[in-house]
Design a protein around this motif. Structure first.
Motif, mmCIF file in Angstrom:
data_model
loop_
_atom_site.group_PDB
_atom_site.id
_atom_site.type_symbol
_atom_site.label_atom_id
_atom_site.label_comp_id
_atom_site.label_asym_id
_atom_site.label_seq_id
_atom_site.Cartn_x
_atom_site.Cartn_y
_atom_site.Cartn_z
ATOM 1 N N ARG A 1 0.843 -1.194 0.000
ATOM 2 C CA ARG A 1 0.000 0.000 0.000
ATOM 3 C C ARG A 1 0.878 1.244 0.000
ATOM 4 N NH1 ARG A 1 -3.238 0.207 5.018
ATOM 5 N NH2 ARG A 1 -1.538 -1.017 5.933
ATOM 6 N N THR B 1 -2.305 -1.335 -3.589
ATOM 7 C CA THR B 1 -3.215 -0.204 -3.446
ATOM 8 C C THR B 1 -2.421 1.096 -3.436
ATOM 9 O OG1 THR B 1 -4.821 -1.501 -2.175
ATOM 10 C CG2 THR B 1 -4.920 0.902 -1.958
ATOM 11 N N ASP C 1 -3.409 5.009 -2.793
ATOM 12 C CA ASP C 1 -4.580 5.732 -2.281
ATOM 13 C C ASP C 1 -4.162 7.060 -1.667
ATOM 14 O OD1 ASP C 1 -6.972 6.546 -1.190
ATOM 15 O OD2 ASP C 1 -7.174 4.886 0.210
ATOM 16 N N TYR D 1 -4.755 -7.324 -9.719
ATOM 17 C CA TYR D 1 -5.405 -6.811 -8.516
ATOM 18 C C TYR D 1 -4.720 -5.524 -8.033
ATOM 19 C CZ TYR D 1 -7.282 -11.518 -8.702
ATOM 20 O OH TYR D 1 -7.865 -12.687 -9.135
ATOM 21 N N ASP E 1 -5.365 -1.444 -7.310
ATOM 22 C CA ASP E 1 -6.416 -0.479 -6.991
ATOM 23 C C ASP E 1 -5.788 0.894 -6.801
ATOM 24 O OD1 ASP E 1 -8.792 0.701 -6.261
ATOM 25 O OD2 ASP E 1 -8.854 -0.181 -4.254
ATOM 26 N N LYS F 1 -6.679 4.862 -6.381
ATOM 27 C CA LYS F 1 -7.850 5.675 -6.063
ATOM 28 C C LYS F 1 -7.449 6.952 -5.337
ATOM 29 C CE LYS F 1 -8.690 2.722 -2.004
ATOM 30 N NZ LYS F 1 -9.622 1.753 -1.388
ATOM 31 N N SER G 1 -7.466 -7.034 -13.798
ATOM 32 C CA SER G 1 -8.135 -6.639 -12.555
ATOM 33 C C SER G 1 -7.474 -5.395 -11.958
ATOM 34 C CB SER G 1 -8.149 -7.798 -11.551
ATOM 35 O OG SER G 1 -8.829 -8.913 -12.093
ATOM 36 N N ILE G 2 -7.539 -4.317 -12.737
ATOM 37 C CA ILE G 2 -6.917 -3.039 -12.366
ATOM 38 C C ILE G 2 -8.000 -1.976 -12.361
ATOM 39 C CG2 ILE G 2 -5.229 -1.297 -13.060
ATOM 40 C CD1 ILE G 2 -3.755 -3.651 -14.531
ATOM 41 N N SER G 3 -8.064 -1.169 -11.310
ATOM 42 C CA SER G 3 -9.082 -0.116 -11.228
ATOM 43 C C SER G 3 -8.448 1.232 -10.929
ATOM 44 C CB SER G 3 -10.120 -0.456 -10.157
ATOM 45 O OG SER G 3 -9.531 -0.503 -8.875
ATOM 46 N N THR H 1 -10.002 4.862 -9.657
ATOM 47 C CA THR H 1 -11.241 5.397 -9.100
ATOM 48 C C THR H 1 -10.986 6.748 -8.428
ATOM 49 O OG1 THR H 1 -11.922 3.112 -8.627
ATOM 50 C CG2 THR H 1 -13.167 4.880 -7.566
ATOM 51 N N THR I 1 -10.994 -1.079 -15.033
ATOM 52 C CA THR I 1 -12.156 -0.267 -14.697
ATOM 53 C C THR I 1 -11.739 1.169 -14.356
ATOM 54 O OG1 THR I 1 -13.278 -2.224 -13.807
ATOM 55 C CG2 THR I 1 -14.159 -0.071 -13.190
#
Length: 356
Positions: free
Chosen positions: A173, A196, A198, A224, A226, A228, A253-255, A257, A292
């Motif tokens: 993270r 992640t 973030d 995977y 993420d 954001k 599987s990558i986002s 956001t 996404t």
């Protein structure tokens, strides 16, 4: 050689001090220091922090080809904090345009400032890194790593000075940090899973990037991821996935956001022809799928705000775009879409022509 290293299988510290000295090997045959030899107890209770301040790197001539300045190696359960005043000064200007390391050829020989390798359960927090010779922080072959409340700075034209680079690692993270460099703010390389990013402010710099993957036909994977709550300000790219032509493996599987762009050259990019200007068809590519994008907004410096440039091999699928509003201040924003398959929902501007 100016290296701090830790080679104990289990070293439990409340914190590791940033000392206001130039640290050199000084009689250590392999240039590695064990902090227990310098008074740290490592019992999981004692606060081993004594001094806060600055660590300054040695000049280029002292490195002898070393690929890193400091390393945490085979450590389990380590917390490193600078108490908001800790600073790593990599003296990168001595490298970037010097005879020892010019930006066009030998920059990859420059050392990374801080490497976390083969570690588990590590937290780095509340310190700054400036002017790293190459990458500021690299996490490799590690798990359960949290990087938080960090600041990395280097000039916009300093070569390859990524804020954080991650490879061959999982459960990493990167949170609540500010990164302005000449490279990626965060680069997520081969073998990374469950990462992640973030709450990052990124700029100047290139992007938060997945890749590059598949160089020289290599088989590589990332999954995977993420990303954001990121603000990109005056960067050359933003939310980016990049793979080499002819590579193998997958990025899936990558986002992305809640992303905000301010005057970003290329806000949203999937490029399966990274560093190859010829776009030779039918060579195959790293498969990009289940990507996404949700709630992306802001301004693009150039008219083309979205670029999905994919191989003819059909390896760019399940691209989902939901609620995007990226404008060009001087006219209509555009999207370039080549061989991508997927769909859109909600308000999407600019319109992406090859998605449903």
């Amino acid at each position: 050689m100016g290296i701090i290293g830790i080679r104990t299988a289990t070293l439990l510290l409340a914190a590791l001090a940033w000392r206001s000295v130039l640290v050199a090997a000084a009689g250590e045959a392999d240039g590695v220091f064990n902090v227990k030899d310098y008074g740290a107890r490592g019992d999981g209770t004692t606060d081993d922090t004594k001094v806060m301040g600055t660590i300054t790197a040695p000049p280029p001539g002292a490195w002898s080809g070393q690929k890193y300045w400091m390393m945490f190696y085979q450590v389990q359960g380590l917390t490193v904090t600078g108490g908001s005043t800790g600073l790593l000064d990599g003296r990168g200007r001595s490298w970037w345009w010097s005879d020892q390391c010019n930006r066009y050829g030998d920059i990859y020989k420059a050392p990374t400032a801080l490497v976390v390798m083969n570690c588990t359960d590590v937290e780095l927090s509340k310190f700054s890194s400036k002017n790293s010779p190459q990458m500021h922080i690299a996490v490799s072959q590690s798990s359960k790593v949290h990087l938080t409340q960090l600041t990395t700075t280097a000039p916009w034209d300093s070569p390859n000075t990524d804020g954080v680079h991650i490879d061959q690692s999982e459960d990493v993270r990167v949170t609540r940090s500010t990164m302005g460099t000449g490279g990626e703010c965060v680069s997520i390389g081969p073998g990374s899973r469950f990462v992640t990013v973030d709450g990052i402010v990124c700029g100047p710099g290139r992007a938060v990037s997945v890749g590059s993957l598949g160089k020289k036909g290599a088989t590589e994977s990332v999954e995977y991821i993420d990303v954001k709550n990121v603000q990109f300000i005056n960067t050359s790219s933003g939310a980016r996935i990049k793979t080499w032509q002819g590579g193998k493996g997958y990025a899936r599987s990558i986002s992305f956001t809640n992303i905000n762009f301010t005057n970003v050259d290329n806000p949203v990019v999937i490029n399966q022809f990274y560093a190859d200007p010829y776009h030779i068809p039918n060579m195959g590519a790293v498969a990009v799928s289940n990507i996404t994008y949700t709630n992306l907004k802001g301004t693009s410096r150039y008219r083309t705000a979205v670029e999905f440039v994919c191989s003819e091999s059909g390896s760019c699928t399940n691209i989902h775009v939901n609620s995007v509003a990226i404008t060009f201040p001087y006219g209509e924003a555009l999207a370039l879409c080549q061989n991508a398959q997927g769909d859109t929902s909600g308000y999407v501007y600019p319109k992406i022509p090859c998605l449903r």
